[in-house]
Design a protein around this motif. Sequence first.
Motif, PDB file in Angstrom:
ATOM      1  N   GLY A  45       1.042  -1.013   0.062  1.00  0.00           N
ATOM      2  CA  GLY A  45       0.438  -0.243   0.293  1.00  0.00           C
ATOM      3  C   GLY A  45       1.247   1.345  -0.172  1.00  0.00           C
ATOM      4  O   GLY A  45       0.551   2.591  -0.813  1.00  0.00           O
ATOM      5  N   ILE A  46       2.049   1.488   0.848  1.00  0.00           N
ATOM      6  CA  ILE A  46       2.971   2.136   1.157  1.00  0.00           C
ATOM      7  C   ILE A  46       3.401   2.827  -0.611  1.00  0.00           C
ATOM      8  O   ILE A  46       3.103   3.681  -1.139  1.00  0.00           O
ATOM      9  CB  ILE A  46       3.632   2.538   1.472  1.00  0.00           C
ATOM     10  N   ALA A  47       4.217   1.905  -0.860  1.00  0.00           N
ATOM     11  CA  ALA A  47       4.872   1.274  -2.125  1.00  0.00           C
ATOM     12  C   ALA A  47       3.436   1.670  -3.417  1.00  0.00           C
ATOM     13  O   ALA A  47       3.956   3.286  -4.288  1.00  0.00           O
ATOM     14  CB  ALA A  47       5.192   0.535  -2.830  1.00  0.00           C
ATOM     15  N   VAL A  48       2.926   1.726  -3.356  1.00  0.00           N
ATOM     16  CA  VAL A  48       1.784   1.856  -4.567  1.00  0.00           C
ATOM     17  C   VAL A  48       1.416   2.980  -4.337  1.00  0.00           C
ATOM     18  O   VAL A  48       1.065   3.373  -5.535  1.00  0.00           O
ATOM     19  CB  VAL A  48       0.553   0.668  -4.083  1.00  0.00           C
ATOM     20  N   GLY A  49       0.702   3.690  -2.982  1.00  0.00           N
ATOM     21  CA  GLY A  49       0.657   5.347  -2.528  1.00  0.00           C
ATOM     22  C   GLY A  49       0.963   5.953  -3.017  1.00  0.00           C
ATOM     23  O   GLY A  49       1.412   7.081  -4.176  1.00  0.00           O
ATOM     24  N   PRO A  66       1.204  24.712 -11.161  1.00  0.00           N
ATOM     25  CA  PRO A  66       2.793  24.929 -10.384  1.00  0.00           C
ATOM     26  C   PRO A  66       3.178  23.430  -9.419  1.00  0.00           C
ATOM     27  O   PRO A  66       1.699  22.464  -8.876  1.00  0.00           O
ATOM     28  CB  PRO A  66       2.516  25.473  -9.633  1.00  0.00           C
ATOM     29  N   LEU A  67       4.193  23.228  -9.237  1.00  0.00           N
ATOM     30  CA  LEU A  67       4.606  21.505  -8.700  1.00  0.00           C
ATOM     31  C   LEU A  67       4.353  22.130  -6.908  1.00  0.00           C
ATOM     32  O   LEU A  67       3.638  20.686  -7.094  1.00  0.00           O
ATOM     33  CB  LEU A  67       6.661  21.645  -8.336  1.00  0.00           C
ATOM     34  N   MET A  68       4.601  22.310  -6.077  1.00  0.00           N
ATOM     35  CA  MET A  68       3.322  22.830  -5.424  1.00  0.00           C
ATOM     36  C   MET A  68       2.074  21.968  -5.210  1.00  0.00           C
ATOM     37  O   MET A  68       1.566  21.570  -4.844  1.00  0.00           O
ATOM     38  CB  MET A  68       3.547  24.326  -4.254  1.00  0.00           C
ATOM     39  N   ASP A  69       1.271  23.252  -6.139  1.00  0.00           N
ATOM     40  CA  ASP A  69      -0.062  22.710  -5.653  1.00  0.00           C
ATOM     41  C   ASP A  69      -0.600  21.439  -6.330  1.00  0.00           C
ATOM     42  O   ASP A  69      -1.375  20.194  -6.293  1.00  0.00           O
ATOM     43  CB  ASP A  69      -0.860  23.704  -7.054  1.00  0.00           C
ATOM     44  N   ALA A  70       0.687  20.600  -7.454  1.00  0.00           N
ATOM     45  CA  ALA A  70       0.757  18.981  -7.941  1.00  0.00           C
ATOM     46  C   ALA A  70       0.952  18.172  -6.750  1.00  0.00           C
ATOM     47  O   ALA A  70       0.301  17.641  -6.679  1.00  0.00           O
ATOM     48  CB  ALA A  70       1.042  18.803  -8.856  1.00  0.00           C
ATOM     49  N   LEU A  71       2.106  18.663  -6.162  1.00  0.00           N
ATOM     50  CA  LEU A  71       2.078  17.795  -4.912  1.00  0.00           C
ATOM     51  C   LEU A  71       1.115  17.760  -3.383  1.00  0.00           C
ATOM     52  O   LEU A  71       0.593  16.272  -3.175  1.00  0.00           O
ATOM     53  CB  LEU A  71       3.751  18.939  -4.126  1.00  0.00           C
ATOM     54  N   LEU A  72       0.332  19.044  -3.427  1.00  0.00           N
ATOM     55  CA  LEU A  72      -0.638  18.907  -2.629  1.00  0.00           C
ATOM     56  C   LEU A  72      -2.015  18.507  -2.695  1.00  0.00           C
ATOM     57  O   LEU A  72      -2.619  18.094  -2.125  1.00  0.00           O
ATOM     58  CB  LEU A  72      -1.101  20.778  -2.385  1.00  0.00           C
ATOM     59  N   PHE A  73      -1.957  18.659  -4.607  1.00  0.00           N
ATOM     60  CA  PHE A  73      -3.418  17.838  -4.874  1.00  0.00           C
ATOM     61  C   PHE A  73      -3.591  16.203  -4.982  1.00  0.00           C
ATOM     62  O   PHE A  73      -4.613  15.569  -3.820  1.00  0.00           O
ATOM     63  CB  PHE A  73      -3.196  18.012  -6.567  1.00  0.00           C
ATOM     64  N   HIS A  74      -2.075  15.774  -4.922  1.00  0.00           N
ATOM     65  CA  HIS A  74      -1.836  14.572  -5.386  1.00  0.00           C
ATOM     66  C   HIS A  74      -1.867  13.529  -3.877  1.00  0.00           C
ATOM     67  O   HIS A  74      -1.883  12.302  -4.003  1.00  0.00           O
ATOM     68  CB  HIS A  74      -1.482  13.719  -6.009  1.00  0.00           C
ATOM     69  N   ALA A  75      -0.891  14.587  -2.872  1.00  0.00           N
ATOM     70  CA  ALA A  75      -0.953  13.319  -1.561  1.00  0.00           C
ATOM     71  C   ALA A  75      -2.131  12.618  -0.894  1.00  0.00           C
ATOM     72  O   ALA A  75      -1.301  11.718  -0.450  1.00  0.00           O
ATOM     73  CB  ALA A  75       0.461  14.678  -0.725  1.00  0.00           C
ATOM     74  N   PRO A  76      -2.840  13.195  -0.733  1.00  0.00           N
ATOM     75  CA  PRO A  76      -3.440  12.364  -0.015  1.00  0.00           C
ATOM     76  C   PRO A  76      -3.533  10.867  -0.415  1.00  0.00           C
ATOM     77  O   PRO A  76      -4.560   9.812   0.094  1.00  0.00           O
ATOM     78  CB  PRO A  76      -4.904  13.143  -0.724  1.00  0.00           C
ATOM     79  N   VAL A  77      -4.009  10.616  -1.889  1.00  0.00           N
ATOM     80  CA  VAL A  77      -3.558   9.873  -2.301  1.00  0.00           C
ATOM     81  C   VAL A  77      -3.126   8.528  -2.315  1.00  0.00           C
ATOM     82  O   VAL A  77      -3.264   7.473  -1.708  1.00  0.00           O
ATOM     83  CB  VAL A  77      -3.526   9.674  -4.405  1.00  0.00           C
ATOM     84  N   ARG A 122      -8.393  15.703   1.555  1.00  0.00           N
ATOM     85  CA  ARG A 122      -8.682  16.461   1.147  1.00  0.00           C
ATOM     86  C   ARG A 122      -9.127  17.604   1.145  1.00  0.00           C
ATOM     87  O   ARG A 122      -9.016  19.083   1.005  1.00  0.00           O
ATOM     88  CB  ARG A 122      -8.615  15.916  -0.180  1.00  0.00           C
ATOM     89  N   ASN A 123     -10.191  17.168   2.554  1.00  0.00           N
ATOM     90  CA  ASN A 123     -11.094  18.324   3.030  1.00  0.00           C
ATOM     91  C   ASN A 123     -10.277  18.928   4.090  1.00  0.00           C
ATOM     92  O   ASN A 123     -10.500  20.295   4.000  1.00  0.00           O
ATOM     93  CB  ASN A 123     -12.209  17.880   3.598  1.00  0.00           C
ATOM     94  N   SER A 124      -9.005  18.398   4.863  1.00  0.00           N
ATOM     95  CA  SER A 124      -8.356  19.321   5.703  1.00  0.00           C
ATOM     96  C   SER A 124      -7.546  19.903   4.831  1.00  0.00           C
ATOM     97  O   SER A 124      -6.862  21.888   5.779  1.00  0.00           O
ATOM     98  CB  SER A 124      -7.593  18.152   6.202  1.00  0.00           C
ATOM     99  N   PHE A 125      -7.235  20.009   3.766  1.00  0.00           N
ATOM    100  CA  PHE A 125      -6.022  20.904   2.842  1.00  0.00           C
ATOM    101  C   PHE A 125      -6.770  21.678   2.250  1.00  0.00           C
ATOM    102  O   PHE A 125      -6.658  22.687   1.167  1.00  0.00           O
ATOM    103  CB  PHE A 125      -6.058  19.757   1.697  1.00  0.00           C
ATOM    104  N   SER A 126      -8.607  22.078   2.144  1.00  0.00           N
ATOM    105  CA  SER A 126      -9.393  22.760   1.366  1.00  0.00           C
ATOM    106  C   SER A 126      -9.543  22.307  -0.255  1.00  0.00           C
ATOM    107  O   SER A 126      -9.695  23.281  -0.819  1.00  0.00           O
ATOM    108  CB  SER A 126      -9.013  24.173   1.589  1.00  0.00           C
ATOM    109  N   LEU A 127      -9.499  21.132  -0.269  1.00  0.00           N
ATOM    110  CA  LEU A 127      -9.560  20.797  -1.659  1.00  0.00           C
ATOM    111  C   LEU A 127     -10.876  20.032  -2.497  1.00  0.00           C
ATOM    112  O   LEU A 127     -10.812  20.173  -3.455  1.00  0.00           O
ATOM    113  CB  LEU A 127      -8.255  19.912  -1.750  1.00  0.00           C
ATOM    114  N   ILE A 128     -11.755  19.274  -1.467  1.00  0.00           N
ATOM    115  CA  ILE A 128     -12.734  18.679  -1.193  1.00  0.00           C
ATOM    116  C   ILE A 128     -14.230  19.583  -0.340  1.00  0.00           C
ATOM    117  O   ILE A 128     -13.339  19.759   1.188  1.00  0.00           O
ATOM    118  CB  ILE A 128     -12.637  17.608  -2.068  1.00  0.00           C
ATOM    119  N   HIS A 129     -14.801  19.447  -0.251  1.00  0.00           N
ATOM    120  CA  HIS A 129     -15.903  19.920   0.748  1.00  0.00           C
ATOM    121  C   HIS A 129     -16.964  18.614   0.137  1.00  0.00           C
ATOM    122  O   HIS A 129     -18.208  18.357  -0.252  1.00  0.00           O
ATOM    123  CB  HIS A 129     -16.457  21.371   0.800  1.00  0.00           C
ATOM    124  N   PRO A 130     -17.170  17.231   1.313  1.00  0.00           N
ATOM    125  CA  PRO A 130     -17.532  15.829   1.478  1.00  0.00           C
ATOM    126  C   PRO A 130     -18.998  16.740   1.709  1.00  0.00           C
ATOM    127  O   PRO A 130     -19.861  17.232   2.475  1.00  0.00           O
ATOM    128  CB  PRO A 130     -17.131  15.537   1.964  1.00  0.00           C
TER     129      PRO A 130
END
Length: 415
Positions: A45-49, A66-77, A122-130
């Motif tokens: 799971g860690i390796a695939v994530g 932008p790199l920082m935005d991309a990192l923030l967007f995809h880190a939750p996966v 994602r919600n804690s990063f304000s990326l989405i509102h469930p």
Amino acid sequence: MIALIIVSDLLHLFEMTSSFFITLSVPVFLLFLLYFHFLSPVISGIAVGLAVFIFRTILSVIDQLPLMDALLFHAPVVVFFVVYGVLFWLFYLQRFYSNPVYIGIYAIILDTFASIAELAIRNSFSLIHPSFSLMTAVLFLAILRNFFVMGFFMLILYNKEQIKHEEKKKQSDHMFLLIADLYAESVQLKHSITKAEKITSNLYYLSKEIKEDVSPPLSKKILEMAGEVHDFKKDHQRIFASLAQIIKDQKKTEQLNICKILEIVIKSNKSYAAFLEKDLVISVTVANKKDIIHSFLSMSVLNNLIGNSIEAIEKRGHIDVTIENSDPAGFIHIQVTDNGPGIHEQNQSFIFSPGFTTKFNNEGRPSNGIGLSYIKHSLEKFNGSIKLVESKPNIRTCFSVILPREISLDPKEVY
């Protein structure tokens, strides 16, 4: 595994928002964990994530994000796959390997909780509102994609079971042929033991007569020969006892369906023909396909006759096996016919004699010639018979067998 998951991650089943996707990477990950038991769910799971996170980040950067935005967007996966792996490990889904229904239910739970964990980050990063509609969609899609996973997994299990079944069947058929051969050898061995007993007895009485009337030294020599034959007989008796026990242990296969017996015999002899690089067609005609007959003797008889035909035919030809078994009692009638070179008329009266053979190897050495003599000997012990019906070179050579239905499996009862 990682390479395949990354490729499948490109296939978006559903895009919930700009940063939350439902892809095929999760079903592929589940299949790997289920099929390859040696994989650690947590480490995987860690390796695939991390791999999916890096892959998505690179794609986003290439897409001018932008790199920082991309990192923030995809880190939750990463959280999704780690939570998925941990839950898989806790539930230990592999224990339900033989029950896909339970695996499907738990897989939906894993998928849903892992998605909720990702959404929480994602919600804690304000990326989405469930919302309720979003959570309903997540649950629905978890059910949908795991439904397809279980269908595919069941196909894998079915295929695996079929392979195992075929392997077991192959081993069973091989063992069955082996036991049939042992049965044939045990009957022949018992015959040799009986002959050895007669020879020992004759030598003993001959030594007594010579001692009294002619030559004591010669009598002593003959008596020593009688002792050697007796020891020879005892060695064969020990071997026979072992064979008899093996055959006795296989008593459950004493009676088998005629079609099952023919299937094993034909498959074996087709392989034998292929080994000899001969192009042969073996056809079978059975009057009563539901018939149950004695397995070992019938298989041994068929193997010998078909094997003889295969060896006799030069390069290509056909062998026909006809079984008349409509009458459920008494005997069955077997005919084995081939279009080989046949048997010369001057040899026909000797073909059932022990030691007679027309087969010689590359060094000019003859075969042991026990095939037809064994068949005749075994059948006659049970009031059966074998005869050569006709032999026309390269046209038709036909053997006819009368085979008893009820015989004793234990070779000790043969004599």
